[in-house]
Design a protein around this motif. Structure first.
Motif, PDB file in Angstrom:
ATOM      1  N   MET A 190      40.166  35.287  47.774  1.00  0.00           N
ATOM      2  CA  MET A 190      40.659  36.645  47.524  1.00  0.00           C
ATOM      3  C   MET A 190      40.121  37.173  46.201  1.00  0.00           C
ATOM      4  SD  MET A 190      44.610  36.635  48.951  1.00  0.00           S
ATOM      5  CE  MET A 190      44.519  38.393  49.338  1.00  0.00           C
ATOM      6  N   GLY A 191      39.856  38.454  46.199  1.00  0.00           N
ATOM      7  CA  GLY A 191      39.516  39.172  44.981  1.00  0.00           C
ATOM      8  C   GLY A 191      40.358  40.427  44.921  1.00  0.00           C
ATOM      9  N   ALA A 238      47.726  26.404  58.409  1.00  0.00           N
ATOM     10  CA  ALA A 238      46.353  25.901  58.453  1.00  0.00           C
ATOM     11  C   ALA A 238      45.624  26.057  57.127  1.00  0.00           C
ATOM     12  CB  ALA A 238      45.566  26.621  59.550  1.00  0.00           C
ATOM     13  N   VAL A 239      46.143  26.905  56.245  1.00  0.00           N
ATOM     14  CA  VAL A 239      45.453  27.233  54.988  1.00  0.00           C
ATOM     15  C   VAL A 239      45.720  26.172  53.936  1.00  0.00           C
ATOM     16  CG1 VAL A 239      45.299  28.908  53.104  1.00  0.00           C
ATOM     17  CG2 VAL A 239      45.540  29.701  55.470  1.00  0.00           C
ATOM     18  N   SER A 240      44.650  25.635  53.363  1.00  0.00           N
ATOM     19  CA  SER A 240      44.808  24.594  52.341  1.00  0.00           C
ATOM     20  C   SER A 240      45.058  25.176  50.960  1.00  0.00           C
ATOM     21  CB  SER A 240      43.557  23.721  52.296  1.00  0.00           C
ATOM     22  OG  SER A 240      42.416  24.503  51.953  1.00  0.00           O
ATOM     23  N   SER A 241      44.468  26.347  50.661  1.00  0.00           N
ATOM     24  CA  SER A 241      44.587  26.904  49.317  1.00  0.00           C
ATOM     25  C   SER A 241      44.160  28.358  49.298  1.00  0.00           C
ATOM     26  CB  SER A 241      43.712  26.110  48.329  1.00  0.00           C
ATOM     27  OG  SER A 241      42.353  26.109  48.751  1.00  0.00           O
ATOM     28  N   ILE A 242      44.557  29.062  48.249  1.00  0.00           N
ATOM     29  CA  ILE A 242      44.120  30.431  47.972  1.00  0.00           C
ATOM     30  C   ILE A 242      43.210  30.364  46.750  1.00  0.00           C
ATOM     31  CG2 ILE A 242      44.838  32.763  47.330  1.00  0.00           C
ATOM     32  CD1 ILE A 242      47.476  32.181  48.808  1.00  0.00           C
ATOM     33  N   ASN A 243      42.038  30.999  46.833  1.00  0.00           N
ATOM     34  CA  ASN A 243      41.008  30.801  45.823  1.00  0.00           C
ATOM     35  C   ASN A 243      40.440  32.124  45.322  1.00  0.00           C
ATOM     36  OD1 ASN A 243      40.307  27.640  46.156  1.00  0.00           O
ATOM     37  ND2 ASN A 243      40.845  28.551  48.128  1.00  0.00           N
ATOM     38  N   SER A 244      39.960  32.104  44.068  1.00  0.00           N
ATOM     39  CA  SER A 244      39.332  33.282  43.504  1.00  0.00           C
ATOM     40  C   SER A 244      38.364  32.837  42.396  1.00  0.00           C
ATOM     41  CB  SER A 244      40.384  34.255  42.957  1.00  0.00           C
ATOM     42  OG  SER A 244      39.802  35.514  42.687  1.00  0.00           O
ATOM     43  N   ILE A 245      37.817  33.798  41.703  1.00  0.00           N
ATOM     44  CA  ILE A 245      36.913  33.532  40.592  1.00  0.00           C
ATOM     45  C   ILE A 245      37.735  33.256  39.323  1.00  0.00           C
ATOM     46  CG2 ILE A 245      36.703  35.953  39.894  1.00  0.00           C
ATOM     47  CD1 ILE A 245      33.686  35.402  39.464  1.00  0.00           C
ATOM     48  N   ASP A 246      37.156  32.522  38.375  1.00  0.00           N
ATOM     49  CA  ASP A 246      37.956  32.059  37.241  1.00  0.00           C
ATOM     50  C   ASP A 246      38.489  33.174  36.339  1.00  0.00           C
ATOM     51  OD1 ASP A 246      35.534  32.723  36.102  1.00  0.00           O
ATOM     52  OD2 ASP A 246      35.139  30.735  35.257  1.00  0.00           O
ATOM     53  N   ILE A 247      37.849  34.344  36.363  1.00  0.00           N
ATOM     54  CA  ILE A 247      38.400  35.437  35.550  1.00  0.00           C
ATOM     55  C   ILE A 247      39.707  35.965  36.122  1.00  0.00           C
ATOM     56  CG2 ILE A 247      36.139  36.140  34.665  1.00  0.00           C
ATOM     57  CD1 ILE A 247      36.213  38.481  36.635  1.00  0.00           C
ATOM     58  N   LYS A 248      40.052  35.515  37.326  1.00  0.00           N
ATOM     59  CA  LYS A 248      41.320  35.904  37.950  1.00  0.00           C
ATOM     60  C   LYS A 248      42.384  34.814  37.802  1.00  0.00           C
ATOM     61  CE  LYS A 248      40.300  39.994  39.393  1.00  0.00           C
ATOM     62  NZ  LYS A 248      41.049  41.175  38.894  1.00  0.00           N
ATOM     63  N   ALA A 249      42.127  33.848  36.975  1.00  0.00           N
ATOM     64  CA  ALA A 249      43.074  32.742  36.810  1.00  0.00           C
ATOM     65  C   ALA A 249      44.439  33.208  36.329  1.00  0.00           C
ATOM     66  CB  ALA A 249      42.499  31.705  35.849  1.00  0.00           C
ATOM     67  N   ASP A 250      44.485  34.361  35.630  1.00  0.00           N
ATOM     68  CA  ASP A 250      45.761  34.877  35.139  1.00  0.00           C
ATOM     69  C   ASP A 250      46.223  36.103  35.916  1.00  0.00           C
ATOM     70  OD1 ASP A 250      43.812  36.649  34.312  1.00  0.00           O
ATOM     71  OD2 ASP A 250      44.594  36.869  32.265  1.00  0.00           O
ATOM     72  N   GLU A 251      45.644  36.333  37.106  1.00  0.00           N
ATOM     73  CA  GLU A 251      46.016  37.507  37.901  1.00  0.00           C
ATOM     74  C   GLU A 251      47.411  37.299  38.481  1.00  0.00           C
ATOM     75  OE1 GLU A 251      45.963  41.127  39.007  1.00  0.00           O
ATOM     76  OE2 GLU A 251      43.997  40.397  38.295  1.00  0.00           O
ATOM     77  N   VAL A 252      48.370  38.095  38.015  1.00  0.00           N
ATOM     78  CA  VAL A 252      49.778  37.885  38.351  1.00  0.00           C
ATOM     79  C   VAL A 252      50.026  37.951  39.852  1.00  0.00           C
ATOM     80  CG1 VAL A 252      52.113  38.772  38.079  1.00  0.00           C
ATOM     81  CG2 VAL A 252      50.559  38.694  36.104  1.00  0.00           C
ATOM     82  N   GLU A 304      51.554  34.930  42.027  1.00  0.00           N
ATOM     83  CA  GLU A 304      52.841  35.094  42.717  1.00  0.00           C
ATOM     84  C   GLU A 304      52.688  34.892  44.222  1.00  0.00           C
ATOM     85  OE1 GLU A 304      54.195  38.949  41.587  1.00  0.00           O
ATOM     86  OE2 GLU A 304      55.110  38.251  39.716  1.00  0.00           O
ATOM     87  N   LEU A 305      51.567  35.357  44.787  1.00  0.00           N
ATOM     88  CA  LEU A 305      51.333  35.182  46.220  1.00  0.00           C
ATOM     89  C   LEU A 305      51.257  33.703  46.574  1.00  0.00           C
ATOM     90  CD1 LEU A 305      50.615  36.390  49.007  1.00  0.00           C
ATOM     91  CD2 LEU A 305      48.204  36.297  48.312  1.00  0.00           C
ATOM     92  N   ALA A 306      50.488  32.958  45.815  1.00  0.00           N
ATOM     93  CA  ALA A 306      50.361  31.525  46.085  1.00  0.00           C
ATOM     94  C   ALA A 306      51.701  30.815  45.945  1.00  0.00           C
ATOM     95  CB  ALA A 306      49.327  30.917  45.141  1.00  0.00           C
ATOM     96  N   GLU A 307      52.465  31.172  44.928  1.00  0.00           N
ATOM     97  CA  GLU A 307      53.778  30.556  44.735  1.00  0.00           C
ATOM     98  C   GLU A 307      54.722  30.904  45.877  1.00  0.00           C
ATOM     99  OE1 GLU A 307      55.054  31.908  40.927  1.00  0.00           O
ATOM    100  OE2 GLU A 307      53.886  30.394  39.809  1.00  0.00           O
ATOM    101  N   LYS A 308      54.704  32.150  46.304  1.00  0.00           N
ATOM    102  CA  LYS A 308      55.583  32.588  47.392  1.00  0.00           C
ATOM    103  C   LYS A 308      55.275  31.849  48.687  1.00  0.00           C
ATOM    104  CE  LYS A 308      57.082  36.677  49.970  1.00  0.00           C
ATOM    105  NZ  LYS A 308      57.001  38.159  50.098  1.00  0.00           N
ATOM    106  N   LEU A 309      53.980  31.634  48.942  1.00  0.00           N
ATOM    107  CA  LEU A 309      53.564  31.008  50.197  1.00  0.00           C
ATOM    108  C   LEU A 309      53.466  29.490  50.096  1.00  0.00           C
ATOM    109  CD1 LEU A 309      50.795  33.554  51.282  1.00  0.00           C
ATOM    110  CD2 LEU A 309      53.225  33.534  51.877  1.00  0.00           C
ATOM    111  N   GLY A 310      53.678  28.962  48.913  1.00  0.00           N
ATOM    112  CA  GLY A 310      53.635  27.514  48.729  1.00  0.00           C
ATOM    113  C   GLY A 310      52.241  26.929  48.852  1.00  0.00           C
ATOM    114  N   LYS A 311      51.243  27.659  48.362  1.00  0.00           N
ATOM    115  CA  LYS A 311      49.863  27.206  48.434  1.00  0.00           C
ATOM    116  C   LYS A 311      49.276  27.071  47.034  1.00  0.00           C
ATOM    117  CE  LYS A 311      49.842  27.324  52.911  1.00  0.00           C
ATOM    118  NZ  LYS A 311      49.708  26.082  53.724  1.00  0.00           N
ATOM    119  N   PRO A 312      48.365  26.111  46.824  1.00  0.00           N
ATOM    120  CA  PRO A 312      47.696  26.020  45.526  1.00  0.00           C
ATOM    121  C   PRO A 312      46.839  27.264  45.277  1.00  0.00           C
ATOM    122  CG  PRO A 312      47.362  24.022  46.827  1.00  0.00           C
ATOM    123  CD  PRO A 312      47.969  25.034  47.736  1.00  0.00           C
ATOM    124  N   PHE A 313      46.798  27.717  44.035  1.00  0.00           N
ATOM    125  CA  PHE A 313      45.913  28.809  43.643  1.00  0.00           C
ATOM    126  C   PHE A 313      44.830  28.219  42.760  1.00  0.00           C
ATOM    127  CE2 PHE A 313      45.093  32.431  40.560  1.00  0.00           C
ATOM    128  CZ  PHE A 313      44.184  33.055  41.402  1.00  0.00           C
TER     129      PHE A 313
END
Length: 257
Positions: free
Chosen positions: A127-128, A155-169, A173-182
């Motif tokens: 995601m971006g 089926a989803v193992s993780s939610i991923n993005s570019i490192d400049i988004k490491a602090d994207e709220v 929050e989406l990953a935490e809500k869905l119980g997936k690693p970000f």
């Protein structure tokens, strides 16, 4: 739209049961002329489910088979609905995954005969987004993408993005809500996925250093998990403020001892 082709009364009953559980499935009972009807549907790229002998399907489709990158997925079921065989386009066309889905619906056994038998693919979401993209927009986009790909959140193992988004709220929050690693990845890592992208954005490249965040992140994540070649399951989808893509990779089978 997929077609379920049945040639007997028992096959028709199974087709009716299956069509009630599949979206956009059309039943073709004893289509005439059989070969012309089936071959035209195949040429048109329609996913096909046959409820009949495998030999009938092979002989009928043989004249119109092209290659695994162009042919639609083809499944074969027995009349009792005990077994489901992905006959054509197993990996590239998604027949293996489709067979697993149909198998779950019918409590049938998928009979996978491709080079990596019975292996379950690893899926990852990339995601971006614009800075401060709302959580609800990100979640709607992700759920819509899963629906398009025929996948569940499980089926989803993780939610991923570019490192400049490491602090994207919103993404956190989406990953935490869905119980997936970000997970986030750097430009050197994501750049290795450039040849696999469906599109390239000069604007994104000039902004963050890669030609596509969502696709690159999804592809790199599954490759990192399996050490095998990744592929896009769903090309980049976007809203006004966010993008999302889904990729998969098949793990190496453990050698038999």
């Amino acid at each position: 739209m997929s077609k379920i082709i049945a040639l007997t009364e028992a096959g028709l009953r199974l087709a009716q049961h299956l069509s009630e559980q599949l979206d956009n499935a059309e039943i073709c009972f004893k289509p005439k002329p059989f070969a012309d009807t089936v071959q035209q549907a195949f040429r048109d790229g329609e996913p096909l489910i046959f409820i009949c002998a495998t030999g009938i399907v092979v002989r009928t489709l043989a004249p119109v088979i092209r290659d695994k990158y162009q042919d639609p997925p083809v499944l074969v079921l027995d009349e009792q609905g005990q077994y489901v065989i992905p006959l054509l386009s197993g990996h590239e066309g998604g027949a293996n995954h489709w067979a697993a889905q149909v198998g779950e619906l019918l409590s049938a056994q998928p009979v996978i005969t491709t080079a990596k038998p019975y292996l379950q693919p690893v899926y990852a979401v990339g995601m971006g987004c614009e800075r401060n993209c709302p959580l609800d927009e990100l979640e709607r986009l992700l759920m819509d993408c899963l629906d398009q790909a025929g996948l569940t959140l499980d089926a989803v193992s993780s939610i991923n993005s570019i490192d400049i988004k490491a602090d994207e709220v919103g993404l956190i929050e989406l990953a935490e809500k869905l119980g997936k690693p970000f997970l986030t990845w750097g430009v050197p890592q994501l750049s290795t996925m450039e040849s696999l992208l469906s599109t390239r954005s000069e604007y994104v490249f000039n902004t963050v250093g890669v030609y596509g965040v969502a696709e690159s992140a999804a592809l790199y994540a599954v490759q990192d998990m399996t050490s095998e070649s990744p592929e896009l399951v769903l090309n980049k989808q976007k809203t006004r403020k966010a993008t999302c893509a889904i990729a998969r990779s098949y793990p190496v089978a453990e050698p038999e001892i």
